[in-house]
Design an enzyme around this catalytic site. Structure first.
Site, PDB file in Angstrom:
ATOM      1  N   ASP A 194       0.867  -1.178   0.000  1.00  0.00           N
ATOM      2  CA  ASP A 194       0.000   0.000   0.000  1.00  0.00           C
ATOM      3  C   ASP A 194       0.904   1.228   0.000  1.00  0.00           C
ATOM      4  O   ASP A 194       1.854   1.294   0.776  1.00  0.00           O
ATOM      5  CB  ASP A 194      -0.840  -0.011   1.283  1.00  0.00           C
ATOM      6  CG  ASP A 194      -2.226   0.536   1.085  1.00  0.00           C
ATOM      7  OD1 ASP A 194      -2.362   1.523   0.349  1.00  0.00           O
ATOM      8  OD2 ASP A 194      -3.164  -0.013   1.686  1.00  0.00           O
ATOM      9  N   ASP A 218      -3.231   4.422  -2.670  1.00  0.00           N
ATOM     10  CA  ASP A 218      -4.270   5.015  -1.834  1.00  0.00           C
ATOM     11  C   ASP A 218      -4.807   6.309  -2.470  1.00  0.00           C
ATOM     12  O   ASP A 218      -4.034   7.074  -3.060  1.00  0.00           O
ATOM     13  CB  ASP A 218      -3.635   5.328  -0.463  1.00  0.00           C
ATOM     14  CG  ASP A 218      -4.655   5.753   0.572  1.00  0.00           C
ATOM     15  OD1 ASP A 218      -5.601   4.984   0.806  1.00  0.00           O
ATOM     16  OD2 ASP A 218      -4.491   6.849   1.153  1.00  0.00           O
ATOM     17  N   GLU A 252      -6.986   2.932  -5.562  1.00  0.00           N
ATOM     18  CA  GLU A 252      -8.194   3.283  -4.832  1.00  0.00           C
ATOM     19  C   GLU A 252      -8.665   4.622  -5.379  1.00  0.00           C
ATOM     20  O   GLU A 252      -8.069   5.657  -5.101  1.00  0.00           O
ATOM     21  CB  GLU A 252      -7.933   3.401  -3.327  1.00  0.00           C
ATOM     22  CG  GLU A 252      -9.221   3.712  -2.563  1.00  0.00           C
ATOM     23  CD  GLU A 252      -8.995   4.310  -1.178  1.00  0.00           C
ATOM     24  OE1 GLU A 252      -9.897   4.155  -0.340  1.00  0.00           O
ATOM     25  OE2 GLU A 252      -7.956   4.959  -0.938  1.00  0.00           O
ATOM     26  N   HIS A 307     -10.598  -2.807   5.044  1.00  0.00           N
ATOM     27  CA  HIS A 307     -10.328  -2.114   6.306  1.00  0.00           C
ATOM     28  C   HIS A 307     -11.076  -0.779   6.372  1.00  0.00           C
ATOM     29  O   HIS A 307     -11.033  -0.119   7.397  1.00  0.00           O
ATOM     30  CB  HIS A 307      -8.824  -1.880   6.443  1.00  0.00           C
ATOM     31  CG  HIS A 307      -8.312  -0.914   5.428  1.00  0.00           C
ATOM     32  ND1 HIS A 307      -8.193  -1.237   4.097  1.00  0.00           N
ATOM     33  CD2 HIS A 307      -7.944   0.379   5.541  1.00  0.00           C
ATOM     34  CE1 HIS A 307      -7.756  -0.184   3.443  1.00  0.00           C
ATOM     35  NE2 HIS A 307      -7.594   0.814   4.276  1.00  0.00           N
ATOM     36  N   ASP A 308     -11.692  -0.378   5.275  1.00  0.00           N
ATOM     37  CA  ASP A 308     -12.415   0.904   5.234  1.00  0.00           C
ATOM     38  C   ASP A 308     -13.922   0.730   5.306  1.00  0.00           C
ATOM     39  O   ASP A 308     -14.652   1.711   5.288  1.00  0.00           O
ATOM     40  CB  ASP A 308     -12.081   1.653   3.932  1.00  0.00           C
ATOM     41  CG  ASP A 308     -10.801   2.461   4.055  1.00  0.00           C
ATOM     42  OD1 ASP A 308     -10.392   2.769   5.192  1.00  0.00           O
ATOM     43  OD2 ASP A 308     -10.214   2.786   3.009  1.00  0.00           O
TER      44      ASP A 308
END
Ligand SMILES: [Ca+2]
Ligand SMILES: [Ca+2]
Length: 536
Positions: free
Chosen positions: A97, A193, A247, A308-309
């Protein structure tokens, strides 16, 4: 030659919560190494690690203070290097990430930038004499006053996550160096990200409001963003076989589709499919179809329903295990690159707190404070905080009945209640009827049948609450039917199809009518030379 990532299933590891090896309650690289055989046995092909770089962890590592090291919570550089070697030894690829949009406010670049207006790093961030009306995505204003130089800096997220100024070519060069460093360390690609946030509007025009909510018109998806991403993609793809997933914070296909394809990101997260809130089979089907229609030949969607979001899908979709198996089948059999979230495979559920002091997520805590400021009661504010908080899906992996406590700063953080919902890897490993065994069967099928990796849809339909599709490649034809309804639904199929997997039966007689039972997921294999499945 099929690109490796097209045939792979990724597994997201949320660093602090996967596997602790030294008893401090925080997951680490040694812990992950000890579970590589588990992941290999599960059948995934790639691992996505959430940020592992040094960070004050205001936003759990998405606030990086050093791009060239390993956070001491997770180990040392040697541990990371060993992890990469051990993963590659097992044919598991690793993507890291990477946060290119902002750094931690503690990063030396920002410390230098804020020190004076004529510091060489001043223009690496976005400074203004006066703020405009842009709001942070975590709530409140996106501008923070800094008294040293009497100016405001811009942060799209928390004030400790300072947006870099990507209009400055030095920033781009610095980040290319970062990518080069990790690619040479052996990572197989990056998960980028909030990648559509790199550019902001040059004129800093105020964002409009709609129904009292700000529309983020000028702070993401701005002019020039696609060419920056194209440069990033070209840079990374100079290295053979490297993979990029972005993302792009949007559920709008018209936006999402711009970011992947030739000389762009390999894939982006399809939030239009993955983040549907309440379960509705028809909506799901419509999003699959819309994606298929919107994408060109070079583009492949991603398939995921947890991260995780967001809330874990089993909880979000009502808690039913049968439905969770249907969703798993969709994720692993439909067209796209699947991204499992750790714990999906055992049916781990959301965690909700009744104690605000136990909340860790900045987004949840902000939600709580803003609700109180708006005059809400403590109970209402807690409700709103739990809705916004991403702690719900960040609890530790439930390896066994003991691994149900999360720690923070050496103190117990949460305890997963011991009830019927408490699932563990230990109890599921050797149980052929378990969720874990089901995921393994699906992953095995996906690995075995090329049509399930790269096959196109010959058909993608919806009938009476059932999603069904046919995927083919040169040699194979596979029929997948997912009956989300409470009634049996019949389909005409060719004679002689063979059962590959079902959640409700162990044999199929090969007749030309397939009666898919209520809540059944069924996968059949046919002969490519025969007629395709007919509507009926
Ligand atoms: Ca640890
Ligand atoms: Ca930005």
């Amino acid at each position: 030659m099929v690109k490796w990532w097209k045939g792979s299933t990724f597994y997201e590891i949320y660093m602090p919560s996967f596997k602790d090896s030294n008893g401090d309650g925080i997951g680490d690289f040694s812990g992950i190494i000890s579970k590589l055989d588990y992941l290999k046995g599960l059948g995934v092909g790639g691992i996505w690690l959430t940020p592992f770089y040094p960070s004050p962890k205001v936003d759990n590592g998405y606030d990086i203070s050093n791009y060239y090291a390993i956070d001491s919570d997770y180990g040392k550089m040697e541990d990371f290097e060993l992890f990469i070697r051990e993963a590659h030894k097992r044919d598991l690829r690793v993507i890291a990430d990477l946060v290119l949009n902002h750094t931690s406010s503690e990063h030396p670049w920002f410390q230098q930038s804020k020190s004076s207006k004529d510091n060489p790093k001043r223009d690496w961030y976005i400074w203004r004499d006066k703020p405009n009306n842009w709001e942070s995505f975590f709530g409140g204003t996106a501008w923070e006053y800094d008294k040293t130089t009497n100016q405001y800096y811009y942060h799209a997220f928390a004030k400790e996550q300072v947006d870099l100024n990507w209009a400055n070519p030095e920033v781009k060069c610095a980040m290319f160096d970062v990518m080069k460093f990790w690619l040479e360390k052996g990572v197989d690609g990056f998960r980028l990200d909030v990648i559509n946030f790199l550019k902001v509007n040059d004129l800093f025009s105020d964002n409009p409001y709609e129904n009292g909510e700000q529309t983020h018109l000028f702070d993401k998806d701005q002019e020039g963003i696609l060419s920056v991403i194209s440069e990033i993609a070209d840079f990374v793809h100079q290295y053979p076989d490297k993979f990029l997933v972005g993302e792009v914070g949007s559920e709008d296909l018209e936006i999402l589709k711009q970011y992947s394809g030739l000389r762009m990101l390999d894939v982006v997260f399809n939030f239009n499919i993955g983040s549907i809130g309440e379960f509705d089979a028809k909506t799901l089907f419509q999003q699959l179809t819309a994606t298929e229609d919107a994408y060109n030949k070079e583009q492949v969607p991603t398939l995921f329903f947890s991260s995780h979001d967001m809330s874990r899908h089993i909880s979000r979709f009502g808690g039913d295990k049968g439905r969770a198996k249907l969703i798993a089948t969709l994720m692993l059999m439909a067209k796209g690159v699947p991204f499992l979230y750790f714990g999906d495979e055992i049916g781990m559920r959301d965690w909700i707190t009744d104690d605000i002091s136990k909340m860790k997520d900045v987004q949840g805590i902000m939600g709580y404070q803003l609700a109180l400021q708006a005059g809400k009661s403590h109970e209402e504010a807690l409700l709103s905080a739990n809705e916004k908080s991403r702690d719900k899906s960040r609890t530790p992996m439930q390896w066994n009945a003991q691994a149900n406590v999360g720690f923070t700063d050496g103190k117990p953080w949460i305890t997963i209640p011991k009830n019927a919902n408490q699932v563990t890897v230990e109890e599921q490993l050797d149980n052929p009827a378990s969720m874990l065994s089901f995921y393994k069967s699906l992953l095995k099928l996906r690995k075995k049948h090329v049509a399930l990796q790269v096959g196109n849809y010959k058909l993608l339909r919806f009938k009476d609450g059932m999603i069904y599709f046919v995927r083919t490649n040169q040699a194979e034809k596979i029929v997948v039917a997912l009956n989300f309804s409470e009634q049996a639904v019949s389909l005409k199929v060719e004679e002689g199809m063979k059962l590959l997997l079902s959640t409700k039966r162990t044999s199929f007689e090969g007749k030309n009518v397939l009666t898919v039972l209520a809540n059944e997921a069924i996968i059949l294999k046919g002969d490519i030379s025969n007629d395709l499945i007919k509507e009926g």
